[in-house]
Write an enzyme that holds these catalytic residues in place. Structure first.
Site, mmCIF file in Angstrom:
data_model
loop_
_atom_site.group_PDB
_atom_site.id
_atom_site.type_symbol
_atom_site.label_atom_id
_atom_site.label_comp_id
_atom_site.label_asym_id
_atom_site.label_seq_id
_atom_site.Cartn_x
_atom_site.Cartn_y
_atom_site.Cartn_z
ATOM 1 N N GLN A 21 10.101 -4.300 11.179
ATOM 2 C CA GLN A 21 8.893 -5.092 10.939
ATOM 3 C C GLN A 21 7.695 -4.410 11.590
ATOM 4 O OE1 GLN A 21 9.010 -9.162 12.318
ATOM 5 N NE2 GLN A 21 7.087 -9.698 11.312
ATOM 6 N N HIS B 297 8.910 -9.148 0.982
ATOM 7 C CA HIS B 297 8.783 -8.040 0.046
ATOM 8 C C HIS B 297 9.491 -8.396 -1.260
ATOM 9 C CE1 HIS B 297 7.610 -4.924 3.132
ATOM 10 N NE2 HIS B 297 8.267 -5.742 3.936
ATOM 11 N N ILE C 14 0.821 -1.216 0.000
ATOM 12 C CA ILE C 14 0.000 0.000 0.000
ATOM 13 C C ILE C 14 0.854 1.265 0.000
ATOM 14 C CG2 ILE C 14 -0.231 0.336 2.509
ATOM 15 C CD1 ILE C 14 -3.264 0.706 2.020
ATOM 16 N N HIS D 267 6.006 -12.032 6.058
ATOM 17 C CA HIS D 267 5.818 -11.566 4.686
ATOM 18 C C HIS D 267 7.156 -11.337 4.017
ATOM 19 C CE1 HIS D 267 5.695 -8.108 7.429
ATOM 20 N NE2 HIS D 267 6.296 -7.424 6.475
#
Ligand code: AMP
Ligand code: ZN
Length: 117
Positions: free
Chosen positions: A97, A105, A34, A103
């Site tokens: 983090q 990237h 985002i 996750h």
């Protein structure tokens, strides 16, 4: 692990908050970050609420490998395989983090500069 009702990435998995999802299967999903740090900035996450690298055992090896393979395939799809890209897992405070749901990237589309700034 069961979804965490307070986890923003679990909410994305469950469709409770919108995301621009580019890939999904039974183990991972990948969506646009985002707040992108590069022209291509995607996030690959496990469907399950896995928090940190800490505590993962050998049963998670296939998951981490799958996340990497999905990211590499997405890099080809995004047209950044030849120019190059970076895969990053931030773990803990010093790495910055922010979301406690594991996750990876995928960053690329421009020269990325130094590794640790
Ligand atoms: P990290 O600092 O490694 O925990 O990265 C978390 C990433 O999640 C950041 O790059 C955020 O921009 C991204 N992020 C947070 N909320 C969302 C969201 N709702 N949709 C997509 N990406 C998000
Ligand atoms: Zn989660």
């Amino acid at each position: 692990m069961a979804p965490d009702p307070d986890c923003i990435f679990c909410k994305i998995v469950q469709g409770e908050i919108p995301s621009t999802t580019l890939y999904t299967d039974d183990r991972v999903i990948a969506f646009e970050d985002i707040s992108p740090s590069a022209p291509v900035h995607l996030v690959v996450i496990p469907v399950d609420h896995v928090t940190f690298l800490t505590g993962l055992d050998e049963s998670s090896e296939a998951l981490i490998g799958h996340m990497t393979l999905v990211a590499a395939n997405l890099a080809v799809e995004q047209g950044i395989n030849d120019s190059g890209y970076r895969l990053v897992i931030n773990q803990g405070t010093d790495a910055g983090q922010m979301v406690d749901h594991l996750h990876m990237h995928l960053l690329g589309g421009r020269p990325l500069g130094g590794l640790a700034t």
